[in-house]
Design a protein around this motif. Structure first.
Motif, short mmCIF file in Angstrom:
data_model
loop_
_atom_site.label_atom_id
_atom_site.label_comp_id
_atom_site.label_asym_id
_atom_site.label_seq_id
_atom_site.Cartn_x
_atom_site.Cartn_y
_atom_site.Cartn_z
N LEU A 365 0.82 -1.21 0.00
CA LEU A 365 0.00 0.00 0.00
C LEU A 365 0.86 1.27 0.00
O LEU A 365 0.43 2.31 -0.49
N ALA A 366 2.05 1.18 0.58
CA ALA A 366 2.93 2.36 0.65
C ALA A 366 3.30 2.88 -0.73
O ALA A 366 3.65 4.06 -0.88
N ASP A 367 3.25 2.01 -1.75
CA ASP A 367 3.61 2.41 -3.11
C ASP A 367 2.49 3.14 -3.83
O ASP A 367 2.71 3.70 -4.91
N LEU A 368 1.28 3.11 -3.26
CA LEU A 368 0.15 3.79 -3.89
C LEU A 368 0.16 5.27 -3.49
O LEU A 368 0.34 5.60 -2.32
N TYR A 371 -1.79 6.77 -0.44
CA TYR A 371 -1.44 6.38 0.92
C TYR A 371 -0.03 6.81 1.32
O TYR A 371 0.48 6.40 2.37
N GLN A 372 0.62 7.62 0.49
CA GLN A 372 2.01 7.98 0.78
C GLN A 372 2.16 8.73 2.10
O GLN A 372 3.15 8.55 2.81
N GLU A 373 1.19 9.58 2.44
CA GLU A 373 1.31 10.36 3.67
C GLU A 373 1.21 9.48 4.92
O GLU A 373 1.58 9.93 6.00
N LEU A 374 0.74 8.26 4.77
CA LEU A 374 0.63 7.35 5.92
C LEU A 374 1.98 6.75 6.32
O LEU A 374 2.10 6.19 7.41
N ARG A 375 2.96 6.79 5.44
CA ARG A 375 4.31 6.26 5.71
C ARG A 375 4.23 4.80 6.20
O ARG A 375 4.82 4.43 7.22
N LEU A 376 3.51 3.99 5.45
CA LEU A 376 3.26 2.62 5.89
C LEU A 376 4.52 1.76 5.92
O LEU A 376 4.60 0.81 6.70
N ARG A 377 5.49 2.05 5.08
CA ARG A 377 6.76 1.30 5.16
C ARG A 377 7.43 1.52 6.51
O ARG A 377 7.94 0.59 7.12
N HIS A 378 7.44 2.77 6.94
CA HIS A 378 8.09 3.09 8.21
C HIS A 378 7.40 2.41 9.38
O HIS A 378 8.05 2.04 10.37
N TRP A 379 6.07 2.24 9.28
CA TRP A 379 5.30 1.66 10.38
C TRP A 379 4.86 0.23 10.09
O TRP A 379 3.95 -0.27 10.75
N ALA A 380 5.54 -0.44 9.18
CA ALA A 380 5.16 -1.82 8.85
C ALA A 380 5.34 -2.76 10.04
O ALA A 380 4.53 -3.68 10.24
#
Length: 478
Positions: A365-368, A371-380
Motif C-alpha cells: 500500500l505504501a507504493d500507492l 497512501y504515501q502520507e501514511l508512511r506505511l513502510r516506516h510503520w510496517a
C-alpha cells in the motif's frame, strides 16, 4: 593419585569473574545500579558545569575523564518490555502513577477528583475476517467457531473451527482463511485509528451539548472532558483502545463538575459518539467507493469506583491494567519490535504468517500515491499503526516529564547526601551547562551477569514494596 578435577565453568561465568576483577568494576556496578540494571545502557563521555547565573562562579563540575570507567552510564529509557525489562518497569510504574493520580488524587491533583464521573472505555476494531479465538463460559473453554454442516469458504477452507484452543495456542488470532481476510482494510484501519480517536474526543462534547440543549461555549464554561488512554494489540494484529474518561469542572480536576454531570450521561455520549465517528479513505483498488472506517461493534464502558463494586471496577485495577499495556507493543501480535527497512527482510522474519501478510500489505500500500502520507513502510513493524501508545489530555493529571524530574531530583539529593555535599541554595540562580557525546550502548563482555543480578534485586525490592502497600491499603479499607 590425582586430586579431584575442578569442573569446567560456563563461559558466561568466566566472563563475569573476569569483569569483576577489573579495577573499574566497583564504579561500573554503582552506575548499573543507578540505571536500574538496564539491559541496553548508554555510555556517554563529556562534562557538566553548574555556574552562578550572576557572577559566573563555578559551583560544581563533573567530567567523565575523572571516572574509573572513562564514561558515564545511563539507562536507555526504552518503554518496550521486549527491549529492556528494567526501563519498561520504570515506565510502567510512571504510567500507573499518572493514571491513579487522575482517579484518586495526588501528584498535584486534589483527592476530590475521586468524586468526579469517570468511566473505563474499551474500543475495538471491526472484523476484517474470521479468526481463531479462545472463549470461556462459566470457567469452561468453548469451541472456537462451531458451525453446522461444516460449510466451506469460497477458497475451499472450513468456515468454522471445533477446537478448544489453549490460552497460548499460536493459532489464536490467525485467520481461518488468509485469502478471505481483508488485509488492506486491516492495515488502513490501524493507520487511521489515531484519527478515529481524535474525532471521538471532538464528538463527545457535541453529544453532551445536544442532550443538554446548551451551546458548546456554555459547556466549556461549565465542564471539561479529560482522558488518559493506551492501545493494546490483539492477537489478530488490530488494536484496542483502553481509556479513562472523566468529567471535570471548567479548569480541570481542581474544580467539581456541574450538577448535571453524571456517569450515565458520559456513557451515553461516548456510545453515541463511537457509533457516529468514521473516516473515509480511498479504496485500495482505486476504482471502488471510498472505505468507511469506524469502531468495531464491541464497545465496553464501565463506571470506575474507589473500591470494587458490582456495577463497576476499582480505580487501582484500572490503573494497573492500563499501565500493563503501556510497555507492550506489536510484538504481542506476532510481529517484531524494530523497523523493517527493506522488503527483502520480510521473508526471513521470525513472525506468524498472518503478521507477515500484514507487513507485506503495508509495503504494498505504501507504493500507492493515495497512501504515501501514511508512511506505511516506516510503520510496517507496527502493522500500520503510527500513533502514540499512550497519551492523555492536558488537564488529566501529572505528566511523565514531571514524574521523571521528581525522580531525578530525588536521585541527585541522595547522591549529595552520600557524598556529603551541601544542599544547593534555592535563592541562588544557577545555570547548568553540559557537553556530551555518545560513546556506545549495550553491555560488554562479562557484564550481562552482573546487570541481571542487579535487575533482579531491584525488582524483588519493588515487589516487596508493592505487597506491603497493598496490605496496608486492604487494612485501611477494612
Amino acid at each position: 593419585m590425582n586430586g579431584p578435577q575442578m569442573p569446567e565453568l560456563p563461559p558466561e561465568v568466566i566472563a563475569a569473574v573476569q569483569r569483576a576483577a577489573m579495577p573499574d568494576f566497583a564504579r561500573w556496578r554503582e552506575m548499573i545500579r543507578a540505571a536500574g540494571g538496564c539491559e541496553q545502557p548508554i555510555r556517554l563521555r563529556g562534562e557538566r558545569f553548574t555556574l552562578d547565573a550572576e557572577t559566573g562562579e563555578l559551583i560544581e563540575s563533573y567530567c567523565t575523564d575523572d571516572e574509573p570507567t572513562g564514561y558515564l552510564l545511563t539507562a536507555c529509557g526504552n518503554r518496550r518490555a521486549s527491549r529492556c525489562a528494567a526501563c519498561a518497569q520504570v515506565y510502567r510504574d510512571d504510567t500507573y502513577h499518572l493514571i491513579i493520580s487522575g482517579l484518586t488524587g495526588g501528584k498535584s491533583v486534589p483527592e476530590s477528583v475521586s468524586a468526579h464521573p469517570r468511566v473505563f472505555l474499551t474500543l475495538t476494531a471491526p472484523s476484517f475476517g474470521a479468526v481463531h479465538t479462545r472463549r470461556e463460559k462459566a470457567g469452561k473453554v468453548q469451541m472456537c467457531r462451531p458451525r453446522k454442516n461444516r460449510p466451506l469458504c469460497p477458497h475451499g477452507r472450513p468456515e468454522g473451527c471445533g477446537q478448544r484452543h489453549e490460552e497460548h495456542d499460536p493459532a489464536v488470532g490467525q485467520p481461518l482463511c488468509i485469502d478471505c481476510y481483508d488485509y488492506p482494510q486491516a492495515v488502513l484501519w490501524n493507520a487511521h485509528a489515531p484519527e478515529l480517536w481524535r474525532r471521538l474526543t471532538l464528538t463527545v462534547p457535541k453529544k453532551i451539548t445536544a442532550e443538554l440543549g446548551i451551546t458548546h461555549k456554555a459547556l466549556r464554561a461549565q465542564a471539561r472532558i479529560s482522558y488518559a488512554r493506551v492501545i493494546e494489540y490483539q492477537r489478530r494484529g488490530s488494536i484496542h483502545f483502553h481509556a479513562v474518561v472523566r468529567l471535570d469542572g471548567p479548569t480541570g480536576p481542581d474544580q467539581p463538575p456541574p450538577a448535571w454531570a453524571s456517569t450515565d450521561l458520559l456513557e451515553r455520549a461516548l456510545r453515541a459518539a463511537a457509533q457516529d465517528v468514521a473516516v473515509a479513505v480511498p479504496h485500495p483498488d482505486g476504482e471502488s467507493l471510498p472505505l468507511t472506517l469506524g469502531w468495531g461493534r464491541q464497545l465496553d464502558i464501565q463506571p470506575i469506583h474507589v473500591a470494587a463494586d458490582l456495577d463497576g471496577i476499582a480505580d487501582k485495577h484500572v490503573a494497573r491494567y492500563i499501565a500493563k499495556y503501556a510497555t507492550k507493543g506489536a510484538e504481542d501480535a506476532g510481529t517484531v519490535d524494530r523497523p523493517i527497512r527493506y522488503a527483502s527482510q520480510i521473508t526471513t522474519l521470525k513472525v506468524s504468517e498472518h503478521a507477515r501478510r500484514m507487513i507485506w500489505t503495508c509495503f504494498t500500500l505504501a507504493d500507492l500515491p493515495e497512501y504515501q502520507e501514511l508512511r506505511l513502510r516506516h510503520w510496517a513493524h507496527m502493522l500500520g499503526y503510527r500513533g502514540h501508545f499512550s497519551t492523555k489530555s492536558r488537564r488529566y493529571s501529572v505528566t511523565l516529564t514531571e514524574l521523571r524530574q521528581a525522580r531525578a531530583d530525588h536521585a541527585a539529593q541522595q547522591a549529595r547526601q552520600r557524598d556529603q555535599r551541601p544542599e544547593p541554595d534555592p535563592d541562588r540562580p544557577t545555570i547548568k551547562v553540559g557537553r556530551w557525546r555518545y560513546a556506545g550502548s549495550g553491555l560488554r563482555h562479562g557484564e550481562h551477569f552482573w546487570a541481571a543480578q542487579t535487575r533482579e534485586r531491584i525488582q524483588t525490592a519493588r515487589r516487596i514494596r508493592q505487597q506491603t502497600t497493598d496490605s496496608n491499603d486492604q487494612a485501611e479499607a477494612s
